[in-house]
Motif scaffolding. Structure first.
Motif, mmCIF file in Angstrom:
data_model
loop_
_atom_site.group_PDB
_atom_site.id
_atom_site.type_symbol
_atom_site.label_atom_id
_atom_site.label_comp_id
_atom_site.label_asym_id
_atom_site.label_seq_id
_atom_site.Cartn_x
_atom_site.Cartn_y
_atom_site.Cartn_z
ATOM 1 N N VAL A 41 0.925 -1.327 0.082
ATOM 2 C CA VAL A 41 -0.081 -0.040 -0.255
ATOM 3 C C VAL A 41 0.785 1.085 0.018
ATOM 4 N N PHE A 42 0.337 2.333 -0.266
ATOM 5 C CA PHE A 42 1.180 3.631 -0.198
ATOM 6 C C PHE A 42 0.155 4.731 0.065
ATOM 7 N N GLY A 43 0.895 5.871 0.780
ATOM 8 C CA GLY A 43 0.180 6.804 1.298
ATOM 9 C C GLY A 43 -0.042 7.932 0.087
ATOM 10 N N GLY A 44 -1.332 7.776 -0.323
ATOM 11 C CA GLY A 44 -1.708 8.551 -1.533
ATOM 12 C C GLY A 44 -2.916 9.714 -1.076
ATOM 13 N N ASP A 45 -3.255 10.479 -2.182
ATOM 14 C CA ASP A 45 -4.100 11.512 -2.083
ATOM 15 C C ASP A 45 -5.691 11.340 -2.532
ATOM 16 N N GLY A 46 -5.846 9.959 -2.454
ATOM 17 C CA GLY A 46 -7.347 9.452 -2.927
ATOM 18 C C GLY A 46 -7.405 9.603 -4.541
ATOM 19 N N SER A 47 -6.418 10.128 -5.430
ATOM 20 C CA SER A 47 -6.495 10.226 -6.929
ATOM 21 C C SER A 47 -5.249 9.685 -7.403
ATOM 22 N N GLY A 48 -4.303 8.810 -6.571
ATOM 23 C CA GLY A 48 -3.346 8.414 -7.219
ATOM 24 C C GLY A 48 -2.081 9.299 -7.131
ATOM 25 N N GLY A 49 -2.140 10.448 -6.516
ATOM 26 C CA GLY A 49 -0.930 11.034 -6.143
ATOM 27 C C GLY A 49 -0.423 10.901 -4.812
#
Length: 225
Positions: A41-49
């Protein structure tokens, strides 16, 4: 007897082969590879960034009453023009100039404090030994709504609050003022410069003060909140 002996030999061979096969079977079971898999998993902004970062803090100034704002982070900064007739002072005269501050559109909130005046960098003046700079007095008022920067701003009943008064070279503003995030509030300031009457006693008297020029610069020191 011979038949029995052959039977016994055959039986022993069968047992040996079975035992060997059993040993091989045990070893094969111990070395078989298992199924594997992974999940990330990665820490994202909800839209892939990217989803983790730092905030921005930036204060802007306006020297035209709040019509336009700009960043001026270095001395001498933006130019405020004192009136009336600021280059022709006589003892007892006062002059006035204003500035407004707010945070930028993408900035968090913060608090701003006015520091005492210093000489403006890169501005040529005529004030040997700093006599005029050390003689002038300053007063500062502020409010979060626009007001006219003149003598009335310092009179009783003015909506503006006095945050400093005293010698130009040592007087700042206190307390600090709060600025809302994203330019949500504007703080207006008015400076009053006074040439005292009487003037300090010097060997040459009043003549020592004639024809001098100064260019004070003020820093508004801001910290995010």
């Amino acid at each position: 007897m011979e038949t029995q002996t052959k039977r016994g030999l055959t039986r022993r061979r069968v047992f040996a082969i079975a035992a060997g096969c059993a040993a091989i079977g045990i070893g094969a079971t111990a070395t078989l590879a298992a199924w594997t898999d992974s999940e990330w998993v990665f820490g994202g902004d909800g839209s892939g960034g990217p989803g983790i970062g730092t905030s921005t803090f930036s204060v802007q100034q306006s020297t035209d009453g709040g019509a336009t704002f700009s960043d001026e982070p270095d001395n001498p900064g933006g130019e405020i023009v004192f009136t009336p007739d600021a280059l022709n002072l006589t003892p007892g005269d006062s002059i006035y100039a204003g500035v407004a501050l707010r945070t930028s559109a993408d900035s968090v909130a913060g608090d701003v404090s006015l520091l005492p005046a210093v000489a403006a960098t890169g501005i040529v003046t005529d004030d040997p030994a700093g006599l005029l700079f050390d003689t002038l007095d300053v007063a500062i008022v502020t409010d979060d709504t626009p007001f006219t920067c003149n003598a009335a701003a310092f009179a009783p009943g003015s909506p503006a609050t006095l945050i400093g008064a005293g010698d130009l070279d040592s007087t700042g503003g206190s307390p600090s003022q709060a600025l809302l995030a994203a330019g949500g509030s504007t703080q207006y300031y008015c400076f009053q410069i006074l040439l005292p009457d009487p003037l300090p006693v010097t060997p040459g008297g009043a003549d020592d003060f004639m024809g001098r020029t100064v260019a004070p610069a003020w820093e508004f020191s801001a910290i995010s909140s």
